[in-house]
Design a protein around this motif. Structure first.
Motif, PDB file in Angstrom:
ATOM      1  N   MET A   1       2.170  -0.030  -4.875  1.00 44.57           N
ATOM      2  CA  MET A   1       2.081   1.396  -5.125  1.00 44.57           C
ATOM      3  C   MET A   1       2.144   1.714  -6.602  1.00 44.57           C
ATOM      4  SD  MET A   1       5.840   2.797  -4.134  1.00 44.57           S
ATOM      5  CE  MET A   1       7.215   2.543  -5.204  1.00 44.57           C
ATOM      6  N   TRP A   2       2.750   0.787  -7.408  1.00 43.90           N
ATOM      7  CA  TRP A   2       2.893   1.080  -8.828  1.00 43.90           C
ATOM      8  C   TRP A   2       1.585   0.966  -9.578  1.00 43.90           C
ATOM      9  CZ3 TRP A   2       6.904   3.618  -9.831  1.00 43.90           C
ATOM     10  CH2 TRP A   2       8.036   3.407  -9.066  1.00 43.90           C
ATOM     11  N   LYS A   3       0.571   0.424  -8.903  1.00 44.18           N
ATOM     12  CA  LYS A   3      -0.719   0.407  -9.553  1.00 44.18           C
ATOM     13  C   LYS A   3      -1.115   1.811  -9.969  1.00 44.18           C
ATOM     14  CE  LYS A   3      -2.233  -3.383  -6.673  1.00 44.18           C
ATOM     15  NZ  LYS A   3      -3.140  -3.801  -5.633  1.00 44.18           N
ATOM     16  N   VAL A   4      -0.753   2.771  -9.093  1.00 42.67           N
ATOM     17  CA  VAL A   4      -1.167   4.131  -9.357  1.00 42.67           C
ATOM     18  C   VAL A   4      -0.497   4.707 -10.559  1.00 42.67           C
ATOM     19  CG1 VAL A   4      -1.174   6.430  -8.505  1.00 42.67           C
ATOM     20  CG2 VAL A   4      -1.402   4.517  -6.988  1.00 42.67           C
ATOM     21  N   VAL A   5       0.887   4.395 -10.674  1.00 46.84           N
ATOM     22  CA  VAL A   5       1.649   5.038 -11.722  1.00 46.84           C
ATOM     23  C   VAL A   5       1.022   4.811 -13.075  1.00 46.84           C
ATOM     24  CG1 VAL A   5       3.892   5.086 -12.823  1.00 46.84           C
ATOM     25  CG2 VAL A   5       3.722   4.763 -10.388  1.00 46.84           C
ATOM     26  N   LEU A   6       0.251   3.655 -13.275  1.00 47.13           N
ATOM     27  CA  LEU A   6      -0.246   3.297 -14.582  1.00 47.13           C
ATOM     28  C   LEU A   6      -1.759   3.317 -14.733  1.00 47.13           C
ATOM     29  CD1 LEU A   6       2.190   0.361 -15.195  1.00 47.13           C
ATOM     30  CD2 LEU A   6       2.312   2.647 -16.030  1.00 47.13           C
ATOM     31  N   ILE A   7      -2.555   3.130 -13.748  1.00 43.10           N
ATOM     32  CA  ILE A   7      -3.981   2.833 -13.908  1.00 43.10           C
ATOM     33  C   ILE A   7      -4.738   3.936 -14.606  1.00 43.10           C
ATOM     34  CG2 ILE A   7      -4.522   3.656 -11.577  1.00 43.10           C
ATOM     35  CD1 ILE A   7      -6.835   1.728 -11.566  1.00 43.10           C
TER      36      ILE A   7
ATOM     37  N   ARG B   1      -3.518   5.403  -0.122  1.00 42.00           N
ATOM     38  CA  ARG B   1      -4.116   6.562  -0.775  1.00 42.00           C
ATOM     39  C   ARG B   1      -3.073   7.220  -1.667  1.00 42.00           C
ATOM     40  NH1 ARG B   1      -4.654   8.232   4.951  1.00 42.00           N
ATOM     41  NH2 ARG B   1      -3.461   6.296   5.010  1.00 42.00           N
ATOM     42  N   LEU B   2      -3.392   7.319  -2.953  1.00 45.20           N
ATOM     43  CA  LEU B   2      -2.454   7.839  -3.938  1.00 45.20           C
ATOM     44  C   LEU B   2      -2.972   9.157  -4.513  1.00 45.20           C
ATOM     45  CD1 LEU B   2      -2.860   4.395  -4.684  1.00 45.20           C
ATOM     46  CD2 LEU B   2      -0.514   5.023  -5.129  1.00 45.20           C
ATOM     47  N   TYR B   3      -2.109  10.168  -4.477  1.00 47.05           N
ATOM     48  CA  TYR B   3      -2.496  11.520  -4.865  1.00 47.05           C
ATOM     49  C   TYR B   3      -1.742  11.980  -6.116  1.00 47.05           C
ATOM     50  CZ  TYR B   3      -4.563  11.713  -0.190  1.00 47.05           C
ATOM     51  OH  TYR B   3      -5.305  11.470   0.936  1.00 47.05           O
TER      52      TYR B   3
ATOM     53  N   ILE C   1       0.277   7.587   0.702  1.00 46.70           N
ATOM     54  CA  ILE C   1       0.127   7.468   2.154  1.00 46.70           C
ATOM     55  C   ILE C   1      -0.542   6.132   2.458  1.00 46.70           C
ATOM     56  CG2 ILE C   1      -0.937   8.463   4.213  1.00 46.70           C
ATOM     57  CD1 ILE C   1      -0.889  11.169   2.808  1.00 46.70           C
ATOM     58  N   SER C   2      -0.054   5.423   3.475  1.00 48.75           N
ATOM     59  CA  SER C   2      -0.603   4.102   3.780  1.00 48.75           C
ATOM     60  C   SER C   2      -0.285   3.731   5.230  1.00 48.75           C
ATOM     61  CB  SER C   2      -0.009   3.051   2.840  1.00 48.75           C
ATOM     62  OG  SER C   2       1.396   2.934   3.050  1.00 48.75           O
ATOM     63  N   ASN C   3      -0.771   2.564   5.620  1.00 43.59           N
ATOM     64  CA  ASN C   3      -0.370   1.927   6.880  1.00 43.59           C
ATOM     65  C   ASN C   3       0.440   0.688   6.527  1.00 43.59           C
ATOM     66  OD1 ASN C   3      -1.881   3.755   8.555  1.00 43.59           O
ATOM     67  ND2 ASN C   3      -3.738   2.666   7.943  1.00 43.59           N
TER      68      ASN C   3
ATOM     69  N   PRO D   1       2.092   4.338  10.277  1.00 45.51           N
ATOM     70  CA  PRO D   1       1.823   5.133   9.078  1.00 45.51           C
ATOM     71  C   PRO D   1       3.074   5.291   8.209  1.00 45.51           C
ATOM     72  CG  PRO D   1       1.053   6.232  11.073  1.00 45.51           C
ATOM     73  CD  PRO D   1       1.944   5.117  11.516  1.00 45.51           C
ATOM     74  N   ALA D   2       2.877   5.320   6.895  1.00 48.36           N
ATOM     75  CA  ALA D   2       3.967   5.570   5.950  1.00 48.36           C
ATOM     76  C   ALA D   2       3.550   6.677   4.992  1.00 48.36           C
ATOM     77  CB  ALA D   2       4.302   4.307   5.166  1.00 48.36           C
ATOM     78  N   ASP D   3       4.520   7.518   4.617  1.00 51.87           N
ATOM     79  CA  ASP D   3       4.264   8.642   3.719  1.00 51.87           C
ATOM     80  C   ASP D   3       5.415   8.701   2.720  1.00 51.87           C
ATOM     81  OD1 ASP D   3       3.531  10.987   2.467  1.00 51.87           O
ATOM     82  OD2 ASP D   3       3.252  12.129   4.324  1.00 51.87           O
ATOM     83  N   GLY D   4       5.091   8.705   1.419  1.00 56.03           N
ATOM     84  CA  GLY D   4       6.131   8.749   0.398  1.00 56.03           C
ATOM     85  C   GLY D   4       5.852   9.804  -0.650  1.00 56.03           C
TER      86      GLY D   4
END
Length: 247
Positions: free
Chosen positions: A1-7, A90-92, A123-125, A142-145
């Motif tokens: 998930m941390w890919k999103v924080v930086l990409i 999916r990262l929003y 959001i992911s599986n 499903p997972a939601d954070g």
């Protein structure tokens, strides 16, 4: 998930440069010469120019659509005791980032960045198996954070090399640090159809979220490091550093 924080941010920084000289770079970016006294301000200005284009993505800069950013799969593991695999991630709200500090030294090939995201939703599986804290988990669904004030600090060090009479840069990781102010997670069906046990388990997870994040933090940072620095090296092996940041 941390890919999103930086990409999103790192990709933007890489291309805040000489768009007139570097083939394939968008014409709407501002020319930033390495010797100008306000180089940092020029780079940040280009970041803000790119921001409204981030949702749809910028193919010329290899920036994918960032709201949401789709990641096929990521795995977290602490050895034999715990393993979690997340798919269709999916990262929003990545484009909501704020640059806190930015320092770049082209001559010495260093970049130091501090930034934060006011909010992120992931959001992911998931598939989870193993023990974390007092919980023995074995479920999928499903997972939601929801993540608030995700703060990131990056230090990059580059080494120049010659190819076809041009100068390119290979980057290595000097430092990555990630801090999260607050997180709320929901894992559906973590104990199948047992609604009461599912509710109790999610409550325990969120009551102890700080300890869980601390335990998995080295894994998160490794994922971020591998992804971001592989991407940086691929981009800087494509463009001459003197085209990107002319004298």
């Amino acid at each position: 998930m941390w890919k999103v924080v930086l990409i999103g941010f790192v990709l933007l920084v890489l291309y805040s440069n000489d768009v007139a000289a570097a083939k394939g770079l968008p014409s709407y970016l501002k020319l930033c010469h390495r010797r100008i006294p306000n180089l940092k301000a020029c780079v940040i200005e280009n970041i803000n120019i790119l921001r409204p284009r981030m949702k749809a993505g910028v193919p010329q800069l290899l920036i994918p659509s960032l709201d949401p950013l789709i990641i096929p799969e990521a795995t977290l593991s602490t050895g034999n005791d715990f393993k979690a695999t997340f798919r269709n991630i999916r990262l929003y709200h990545i484009d909501s980032f704020v640059v806190d500090t930015f320092n770049i030294d082209i001559d010495n090939y260093t970049i130091d960045i501090k930034m934060h995201f006011p909010s992120l939703r992931i959001i992911s599986n998931y598939t989870i198996n193993g023990r974390i804290l007092v919980l023995n988990l074995n479920g999928n669904g499903p997972a939601d954070g929801n993540y608030t004030n995700v703060r990131t600090e990056l230090s990059l060090k580059g080494t120049p090399f010659q190819k076809n009479n041009k100068t390119f840069v290979k980057w290595t990781r000097e430092k990555i640090d990630i801090q999260i102010e607050s997180v709320h997670l929901l894992f559906e069906r973590i104990f199948g159809d047992n609604a009461e046990l599912n509710s109790q388990t999610n409550k325990i997870i969120n009551e102890n979220i700080g300890s869980i994040i601390d335990e998995l933090k080295p894994v998160f940072q490794q994922i971020v490091g591998d992804f971001i620095f592989n991407l940086i090296n691929r981009l800087f092996s494509r463009y001459d550093i003197f085209d990107l940041f002319p004298n």
